[in-house]
Design a protein around this motif. Structure first.
Motif, PDB file in Angstrom:
ATOM      1  N   UNK A  37       0.869  -1.164   0.000  1.00  0.00           N
ATOM      2  CA  UNK A  37       0.000   0.000   0.000  1.00  0.00           C
ATOM      3  C   UNK A  37       0.912   1.221   0.000  1.00  0.00           C
ATOM      4  N   UNK A  38       0.782   2.052  -1.039  1.00  0.00           N
ATOM      5  CA  UNK A  38       1.574   3.273  -1.167  1.00  0.00           C
ATOM      6  C   UNK A  38       0.766   4.426  -0.577  1.00  0.00           C
ATOM      7  N   UNK A  39       1.373   5.151   0.343  1.00  0.00           N
ATOM      8  CA  UNK A  39       0.719   6.318   0.934  1.00  0.00           C
ATOM      9  C   UNK A  39       1.368   7.581   0.384  1.00  0.00           C
ATOM     10  N   UNK A  40       0.536   8.455  -0.170  1.00  0.00           N
ATOM     11  CA  UNK A  40       0.974   9.747  -0.694  1.00  0.00           C
ATOM     12  C   UNK A  40       0.093  10.823  -0.062  1.00  0.00           C
ATOM     13  N   UNK A  41       0.504  12.063  -0.253  1.00  0.00           N
ATOM     14  CA  UNK A  41      -0.294  13.184   0.244  1.00  0.00           C
ATOM     15  C   UNK A  41      -0.475  14.188  -0.875  1.00  0.00           C
ATOM     16  N   UNK A  42      -1.700  14.671  -0.993  1.00  0.00           N
ATOM     17  CA  UNK A  42      -1.994  15.659  -2.026  1.00  0.00           C
ATOM     18  C   UNK A  42      -2.957  16.703  -1.512  1.00  0.00           C
TER      19      UNK A  42
END
Length: 173
Positions: A37-42
């Motif tokens: 699971x890749x966690x990014x922030x936008x």
């Protein structure tokens, strides 16, 4: 009542594994799994996306469709976290890693694309979708060299080691 894993009782040990053994255990986990699971922030906040990954040593690699929210987020802030984990049967089987790094999105022709592309196993997808194996896909490739990894394995307690281990890329601060 008998206890299945009595070594799980009591306080956790605090001893850290020798670096070579930690490297081996992390690479074993990365090699034995293929989803994370890749966690990014936008702009809309946090985004956690399941992806199929490949790895080369401590670098995660995955393909992505252009213009997806995760690629937009990476373009805005390349700091990511990836959670890789083995199926959980019970506390003794708990094994996973949090991988932290800076993602790079590479397009065909970008410097480094040809270095990482061979790690991607695209052939089975092509067969499943009745596509010609002579025409490999050409799309964005996301590369995440790990800066640090938090590795968890409760089985380590049996040998007197802490179930949570900390890895950092050599040469990083």
């Amino acid at each position: 009542m008998p206890v299945t894993n009595p070594w799980l009782a009591g306080p956790s040990p605090t001893e850290q594994l020798p670096r070579e053994r930690l490297d081996e255990r992390i690479l074993n986990l990365l090699s034995s799994q293929n989803m994370c699971v890749i966690a990014t922030t936008g702009p809309s906040g946090a985004l956690a996306t399941p992806v199929r990954y490949f790895h080369v040593d401590f670098t995660l690699v995955f393909t992505a469709a252009p213009r997806t929210p995760k690629l937009r987020n990476i373009a805005a802030d390349p700091r990511v976290s990836a959670g890789v984990f083995a199926p959980l049967v019970g506390q003794a089987s708990s094994r996973g890693a949090q991988v932290f790094g800076r993602a790079r999105v590479l397009e065909p022709g970008d410097d480094g694309y040809d270095r990482w592309w061979p790690a991607v196993r695209w052939q089975s997808d092509h067969v499943e979708r009745s596509r010609d194996l002579g025409e490999p896909p050409h799309g964005p490739l996301v590369v995440i060299p790990a800066d640090r990894i938090v590795y968890t394995e409760h089985w380590l307690r049996r040998d007197g080691y802490a179930p949570r281990q900390f890895w950092t890329r050599p040469g990083s601060s």
